[in-house]
Design a protein around this motif. Structure first.
Motif, PDB file in Angstrom:
ATOM      1  N   MET A 590       0.751  -1.173   0.024  1.00 23.20           N
ATOM      2  CA  MET A 590      -0.090  -0.063   0.070  1.00 23.20           C
ATOM      3  C   MET A 590       0.817   1.406   0.046  1.00 23.20           C
ATOM      4  N   LEU A 591       1.985   1.424   0.609  1.00 22.36           N
ATOM      5  CA  LEU A 591       2.520   2.485   0.892  1.00 22.36           C
ATOM      6  C   LEU A 591       3.126   3.082  -0.202  1.00 22.36           C
ATOM      7  N   PRO A 592       3.734   2.438  -1.388  1.00 24.40           N
ATOM      8  CA  PRO A 592       4.233   3.194  -2.623  1.00 24.40           C
ATOM      9  C   PRO A 592       3.156   3.903  -3.311  1.00 24.40           C
ATOM     10  N   LYS A 593       2.195   3.345  -3.161  1.00 25.53           N
ATOM     11  CA  LYS A 593       0.975   3.794  -4.048  1.00 25.53           C
ATOM     12  C   LYS A 593       0.049   4.793  -3.534  1.00 25.53           C
ATOM     13  N   TYR A 594       0.178   4.838  -1.960  1.00 27.20           N
ATOM     14  CA  TYR A 594      -0.063   6.009  -1.258  1.00 27.20           C
ATOM     15  C   TYR A 594       0.752   7.240  -1.506  1.00 27.20           C
ATOM     16  N   TYR A 595       2.081   7.066  -1.509  1.00 24.40           N
ATOM     17  CA  TYR A 595       2.829   8.140  -1.847  1.00 24.40           C
ATOM     18  C   TYR A 595       2.450   8.813  -3.316  1.00 24.40           C
ATOM     19  N   GLU A 596       2.302   7.761  -3.894  1.00 17.20           N
ATOM     20  CA  GLU A 596       1.803   8.293  -5.486  1.00 17.20           C
ATOM     21  C   GLU A 596       0.548   8.877  -5.552  1.00 17.20           C
ATOM     22  N   VAL A 597      -0.582   8.630  -4.926  1.00 18.68           N
ATOM     23  CA  VAL A 597      -1.909   9.149  -4.940  1.00 18.68           C
ATOM     24  C   VAL A 597      -1.631  10.441  -4.044  1.00 18.68           C
ATOM     25  N   ARG A 598      -0.854  10.623  -3.193  1.00 10.92           N
ATOM     26  CA  ARG A 598      -0.704  12.034  -2.238  1.00 10.92           C
ATOM     27  C   ARG A 598       0.137  13.054  -3.213  1.00 10.92           C
ATOM     28  N   GLY A 599       0.835  12.528  -4.119  1.00 13.28           N
ATOM     29  CA  GLY A 599       1.622  13.353  -5.010  1.00 13.28           C
ATOM     30  C   GLY A 599       3.185  13.758  -4.423  1.00 13.28           C
ATOM     31  N   TRP A 600       3.699  12.816  -3.690  1.00 16.62           N
ATOM     32  CA  TRP A 600       4.922  12.827  -3.063  1.00 16.62           C
ATOM     33  C   TRP A 600       5.804  11.890  -3.684  1.00 16.62           C
ATOM     34  N   ASN A 601       7.001  12.371  -3.592  1.00  9.21           N
ATOM     35  CA  ASN A 601       8.118  11.451  -4.467  1.00  9.21           C
ATOM     36  C   ASN A 601       8.369  10.111  -3.407  1.00  9.21           C
ATOM     37  N   GLU A 602       9.356   9.462  -3.863  1.00 13.29           N
ATOM     38  CA  GLU A 602       9.651   8.061  -3.164  1.00 13.29           C
ATOM     39  C   GLU A 602       9.938   8.236  -1.755  1.00 13.29           C
ATOM     40  N   GLN A 603      10.530   9.371  -1.446  1.00 12.51           N
ATOM     41  CA  GLN A 603      11.127   9.637  -0.065  1.00 12.51           C
ATOM     42  C   GLN A 603       9.864  10.165   0.625  1.00 12.51           C
ATOM     43  N   GLY A 604       8.648  10.083   0.145  1.00 14.06           N
ATOM     44  CA  GLY A 604       7.603  10.706   1.053  1.00 14.06           C
ATOM     45  C   GLY A 604       7.558  12.251   0.918  1.00 14.06           C
ATOM     46  N   VAL A 605       8.014  12.948   0.242  1.00 16.85           N
ATOM     47  CA  VAL A 605       8.124  14.313   0.266  1.00 16.85           C
ATOM     48  C   VAL A 605       7.424  14.788  -0.883  1.00 16.85           C
ATOM     49  N   PRO A 606       6.322  15.808  -0.443  1.00 17.79           N
ATOM     50  CA  PRO A 606       5.460  16.370  -1.435  1.00 17.79           C
ATOM     51  C   PRO A 606       6.264  16.867  -2.521  1.00 17.79           C
ATOM     52  N   THR A 607       5.975  16.773  -3.877  1.00 17.52           N
ATOM     53  CA  THR A 607       6.662  17.269  -4.788  1.00 17.52           C
ATOM     54  C   THR A 607       6.105  18.570  -5.039  1.00 17.52           C
ATOM     55  N   ASP A 608       7.135  19.481  -5.809  1.00 17.98           N
ATOM     56  CA  ASP A 608       6.796  21.003  -6.277  1.00 17.98           C
ATOM     57  C   ASP A 608       5.410  20.978  -6.670  1.00 17.98           C
ATOM     58  N   GLU A 609       5.192  20.213  -7.689  1.00 20.01           N
ATOM     59  CA  GLU A 609       3.769  20.317  -8.239  1.00 20.01           C
ATOM     60  C   GLU A 609       2.659  20.066  -7.211  1.00 20.01           C
ATOM     61  N   THR A 610       2.692  19.407  -6.273  1.00 20.51           N
ATOM     62  CA  THR A 610       2.023  18.976  -5.067  1.00 20.51           C
ATOM     63  C   THR A 610       1.776  20.413  -4.357  1.00 20.51           C
ATOM     64  N   ARG A 611       2.819  20.815  -4.076  1.00 18.64           N
ATOM     65  CA  ARG A 611       2.992  22.100  -3.192  1.00 18.64           C
ATOM     66  C   ARG A 611       2.268  23.380  -3.939  1.00 18.64           C
ATOM     67  N   GLN A 612       2.672  23.469  -5.140  1.00 16.80           N
ATOM     68  CA  GLN A 612       1.978  24.446  -6.057  1.00 16.80           C
ATOM     69  C   GLN A 612       0.476  24.145  -5.971  1.00 16.80           C
ATOM     70  N   ARG A 613       0.129  23.189  -6.169  1.00 17.34           N
ATOM     71  CA  ARG A 613      -1.418  22.834  -6.372  1.00 17.34           C
ATOM     72  C   ARG A 613      -2.010  23.187  -5.202  1.00 17.34           C
ATOM     73  N   LEU A 614      -1.545  22.950  -3.933  1.00 17.74           N
ATOM     74  CA  LEU A 614      -2.146  23.088  -2.624  1.00 17.74           C
ATOM     75  C   LEU A 614      -1.801  24.601  -2.049  1.00 17.74           C
ATOM     76  N   SER A 615      -1.054  25.348  -2.821  1.00 13.22           N
ATOM     77  CA  SER A 615      -0.782  26.696  -2.394  1.00 13.22           C
ATOM     78  C   SER A 615      -0.159  26.673  -0.940  1.00 13.22           C
ATOM     79  N   LEU A 616       0.872  25.521  -0.948  1.00 17.03           N
ATOM     80  CA  LEU A 616       1.794  25.440   0.283  1.00 17.03           C
ATOM     81  C   LEU A 616       3.110  26.520   0.156  1.00 17.03           C
TER      82      LEU A 616
END
Lengths: 616, 153
Positions: A590-616
């Motif tokens: 479950m975990l790798p897929k979870y990171y993927e649906v979260r928009g995080w990289n393999e280290q579990g860090v939100p990608t720049d794209e995810t950060r921008q999408r969420l105005s973080l």
């Protein structure tokens, strides 16, 4: 617009207080309570700070619907950095003090620094006073509550306090309000005590009046109340049986963690269940349960008010415990009972009373006692440490003793107060600690409910059922049934639950409403109260933003993807009985897929794209 | 037919929905501190008891008022405070044996339950029917029924 637009800042080092307007730009992104206070915390403290040092801050926060007539609209949260996990802590509580704080005209109180001497904060509308607490320091929550009520001669004063366990450094101490409601988890009470802050006493008579669209609000509130009343869980199950309605159900599905999670079913479950709480006792013909009780504005009223059998060994010579007080919720009954193997409902109720009296989290405490019992069984802990007490699984006497010494911070109680992780490390068996990120598990075994394994592993505050309660779907079929033994689809399910829960926890409402309500029921209440474009979609997006904000705080605090895991026992030792027999938790599916649906990289860090999408 | 508030404390959960509804109807704010109905918690006994004005026929408050600011509402039977006549002397708060007339520091006049003009919000808001609005001649009917059932067993 439902917010009071007023933040009370208390500098405990200097002994000063000040007011400032709420950051409304952030309120538009994070709504309130959990989300908004986490934003303040993340902006104002160094995530790497010592949780018990003066650099940490403690925020007592309401949501926009706190103090309104929306059903369950009385919630508040305590947000800080946790000394138990090193991660962000957000502990939610009901009772009445949250609404009182809002009625006094505040959205939140931010406590900074550390007082040079014990103090409490008194708030009466605009009047704010930091006062000496020498007379109640070293006393229990209940004693502090009584002293403050007497001092101010005001029965309607609402009080939150920490007990002796927090003062003595117990790492899972709670902030207890209104005698037996608690911001219970992650040691938020420990942080409060570390600041020499004993209590917060609030009287608010201004009320909450600035509803954006009163007509639409009352319409949405009444529609929401009707949905709760007509739902089988919120209208029948919870008021009648409380959360304890789950004891027999979870035991039957084979997901009842037993004896430090070695087993998944407890033979004594029916003796400590909701049904048992309704059974008349032999001694006086009265049941354990006196009545159900509601928190502020709550039309569900799942709270339990109980008594202990006066002839029971725990209280026969202690008349101070003969009256009614907060009774067993499912989590407490599980942790104090099933996980320690104790099936004596009076002993559990006694332990629960004492946990409230001195403010500790019964989940972490019960799970720590369970670990200690296993360490005792294998000889790693002996009578030398316990002072002669036989710390055996199933011993009600040992449980009662352990509760007393932990709550008072005496002797072996100081070891128990470290929590399961540090206890098991100290006695040489770290693998026996049933924790994630240092926080103890709640009452659902992830071998029997696969989604809960992912829930625990990825929870931003360590093992916790209230970060994404997929039990709702996997066992109860709400909003739709999924197979508890299947991992497929669970990453998406966990994400959806995490995001939705984050925003419910930010509104001022109770997450238990979501057995009946979806965001489609909640959004009209929020929108009418707050104004702005709050829809189910925008709330879910804000929830995702909050989840990622918490994640980024934790990453900055030094946590990594390696912390998104479960104890070896749950990944390698299969369930021995019940419907889940032969299963371990298959987190790796479950975990790798979870990171993927979260928009995080393999280290579990939100990608720049995810950060921008969420105005973080 | 006159109706009256019937209170059955054993059904009350202490949630304060009644206080919220009352204060919102009367004052325009959600504010238990300004509610005409109050729920009392008896913690050690595990009991919650809502309490408000019972609208006495020979109302002490009405008789005590020196300026006739408390008047009978013929339609509902309630004793209503005329806020623009009340001088805030508080004699009624002393006269009432039950404590259900109180002074408001902000408005400087007294306030009490007026049955919301015949459609009490507290009863509508109560989630457990601990507060109902029933035929004034039969407020004891539910309790009689319960005892009748018990005596039959």
């Amino acid at each position: 617009m439902a917010w009071a637009n007023n933040v009370l800042r208390v500098n405990l080092t200097e002994g000063t207080t000040s007011n400032e307007p709420l950051n409304m730009e952030w309120a538009g992104l994070y709504l309130g309570q959990r989300g908004l206070a986490t934003k303040y915390l993340a902006e104002e403290i160094d995530p790497k700070c010592d949780a018990l040092g003066s650099g940490n801050k403690l925020i007592m926060t309401t949501g926009p619907l706190t103090g309104t007539m929306a059903s369950t609209g009385g919630r508040y949260s305590v947000v800080t950095k946790s000394p138990l996990t090193g991660a962000v802590a957000c502990s939610n509580s009901g009772g009445f003090i949250g609404a009182e704080l809002k009625a006094a005209g505040y959205d939140m109180i931010i406590f900074e620094g550390k007082s040079p001497r014990p103090v409490y904060l008194y708030v009466e509308n605009d009047k704010v006073e930091i006062a000496p607490a020498d007379e109640i320091w070293g006393q229990s929550v209940w004693a502090a509550d009584e002293w403050l009520h007497k001092k101010y001669q005001d029965p309607l004063l609402r009080i939150a306090a920490v007990g002796r366990a927090a003062e003595k450094g117990c790492l899972y101490a709670a902030v207890v309000n209104d005698l037996h409601r608690a911001a219970g988890r992650s040691g938020v009470g420990t942080v409060m005590a570390s600041k020499n802050l004993k209590a917060v006493a609030v009287r608010g008579t201004k009320g909450v009046g600035n509803i954006k669209d009163p007509g639409a609000f009352m319409q949405a509130v009444n529609a929401g109340k009707k949905v709760l009343a007509e739902n089988a869980v919120t209208g029948q199950g919870l008021p009648t049986y409380g959360t304890q309605v789950l004891m027999n159900v979870i035991n039957e599905v084979g997901a009842m963690p037993t004896r430090n999670m070695r087993e998944v079913q407890f033979e004594g479950a029916s003796k400590i269940s909701a049904e048992a709480m309704h059974e008349p006792r032999e001694s006086d013909g009265k049941p354990n349960l006196v009545t159900n009780a509601g928190c502020f504005g709550c039309t569900i009223a799942c709270g339990r008010i109980s008594t202990i059998d006066r002839g029971h060994f725990s209280i026969e010579n202690k008349p101070q415990y003969w009256g009614a007080s907060g009774g067993l919720e499912y989590e407490a009954a599980w942790a104090l009972g099933s996980d320690t193997g104790v099936d004596d409902i009076d002993a559990l109720t006694y332990a629960n009373f004492i946990c409230n009296e001195d403010g500790i989290d019964p989940i972490s405490f019960g799970a720590t006692v369970a670990a200690a019992m296993e360490l005792y069984q294998i000889g790693a802990i002996t009578k030398e440490q316990t002072g002669g007490v036989e710390l055996k699984f199933g011993s009600a006497e040992a449980l009662a003793w352990a509760t007393e010494v932990t709550c008072r911070g005496e002797g072996f109680g100081l070891d128990l107060g470290m929590g399961s992780k540090r206890l098991c490390e100290k006695y040489g068996h770290p693998d026996l600690s049933m924790t994630v990120k240092g926080q103890e598990f709640p009452a659902y075994d992830p071998r029997g409910i696969q989604g809960m394994g992912l829930t625990y592993a990825t929870s931003n505050r360590g093992a916790c059922h209230l970060r994404s309660y997929t039990v709702s779907s996997e066992v109860m079929g709400v909003p739709e049934k999924t197979d508890p033994l299947v991992t497929e689809g669970k990453p998406e399910l966990v994400k959806a639950f995490q995001d939705a829960t984050s925003i419910v926890d930010s509104s001022g409402l109770c997450v238990f409403t979501t057995f009946a309500w979806t965001l489609e029921d909640i959004a009209p209440q929020v929108a009418a109260a707050c104004g702005g474009d709050w829809t189910a979609e925008s709330m879910l997006e804000a929830g995702e933003r909050i989840w990622n904000l918490e994640r980024e705080f934790n990453l900055a605090a030094g946590l990594t993807a390696a912390d998104d895991t479960l104890p070896k026992r749950l990944l390698t030792e299969p369930a021995q009985t019940g419907p889940a027999k032969g299963n371990v938790n298959r987190l790796h599916e479950m975990l790798p897929k979870y990171y993927e649906v979260r928009g995080w990289n393999e280290q579990g860090v939100p990608t720049d794209e995810t950060r921008q999408r969420l105005s973080l | 037919m006159l109706r009256a508030l019937q209170i059955e404390p054993e059904k009350c959960t202490g949630c304060l929905q009644c206080e919220l509804a009352c204060s919102y109807q009367a004052e325009g704010v959600f504010n238990p501190a300004k509610s005409r109905i109050k729920v009392f918690t008896f913690h050690d006994e595990g009991r919650f008891i809502p309490y408000t004005c019972t609208q006495c026929s020979e109302a002490w408050c009405m008789h005590a008022c020196p300026v006739e600011a408390i008047v009978l509402n013929e339609e509902t039977g309630s004793k209503d405070v005329l806020a623009d006549v009340c001088v805030g002397c508080k004699v009624c708060t002393i006269a009432c044996p039950f404590g259900t007339v109180n002074y408001n520091q902000d408005t400087k006049v007294v306030y009490k339950c007026d049955l919301c003009g015949g459609d009490p919000e507290c009863a509508k808001a109560c989630p457990t029917a601990a507060i109902t609005y029933v035929d004034a001649d039969h407020t004891g009917l539910a309790r009689m029924r319960a005892h009748a059932a018990a005596s039959a067993n």
